[in-house]
Design an enzyme around this catalytic site. Sequence first.
Site, PDB file in Angstrom:
ATOM      1  CG  ASP A 161      -2.377  -5.367   0.242  1.00  0.00           C
ATOM      2  OD1 ASP A 161      -3.257  -5.643  -0.594  1.00  0.00           O
ATOM      3  OD2 ASP A 161      -1.205  -5.118  -0.073  1.00  0.00           O
TER       4      ASP A 161
ATOM      5  CB  CYS B 201       0.924  -2.055  -0.761  1.00  0.00           C
ATOM      6  SG  CYS B 201       1.750  -3.671  -0.876  1.00  0.00           S
TER       7      CYS B 201
ATOM      8  CE  LYS C  32      -1.891  -5.086  -3.489  1.00  0.00           C
ATOM      9  NZ  LYS C  32      -0.526  -5.163  -2.930  1.00  0.00           N
TER      10      LYS C  32
END
Length: 285
Positions: A108, A202, A169
Amino acid sequence: MAELQQHSNNNHFPILFSFSVFSRPSSLPVGSGYEVLIQKFLSLYGDQIDIHRKFVIQLFSEEWGQYIDLPKSFVVAGKCKLRLVPLQMTMTTLGNLTPATTVFFCCDMQERFRPAIKYFGDIISVGQRLLQGARILGIPVIVSEQYPKGLGSTVQELDLTGVKLVIPKTKFSMVLPEVEAALAEIPGVHSVVLFGVETHVCIQQTALDLIGRGLEVHIVADSTSSRSMMDRVFALERLARTGIIVTTSESILLQLVSDKDHPKFKEIQNIIKASAPESGLLSKV
């Protein structure tokens, strides 16, 4: 077995979780699967489990009067008793990295996070070194992007040429079915080098899911950050206590070549000739 039809009002079932000589009652929602069970065991016994060993979950079978191995397709459908059983594994390779058994996970690193993440420019700079090193050494790279429709794509500074998979995602963890399928295509994977944002969300969830699948995880401290330094620091401390290796980019790259006579050593040396940025990240690990 687990299909005892003993429904509760809130759609949870009582579960007895046992590890070693310990047993703790708890509950889980109907439909909880193998991954949820692993995380529950870690939350209950994380300070006692030697995470460097592999485990099997077993279910008490009324039919057989003893514990049996839990199928991976199991879901909670009733009151049941579970236990976590450690299996022996060789310890001599603990912490070792080799290109043939390693995968890089870039999590990310997206444009919309730039203003919010502490020392974002520094972790991007280090991330680019890691991606360059992966290309030199032929290490597969898997990249995730959290809701790219709203948060944008991976930043332009990161060269994603040749990566194995770029996947959008919404789940915090990178361990999605498509990622598991990609890992299954790489024979002999033992270690994952993980970097990106956010450390306490995450990165943390991905790391826990990976070790729950028996993989060794190395988190790159100088290429991992959060919006809050407090969140970052406590996440790294928690992860280190579970047996995850918190390390640095230079350590990772040099460990992967392991010898100055390695045919790629000079190329890796060129990446690290200039030291990684000495940002506030490293002073607060």
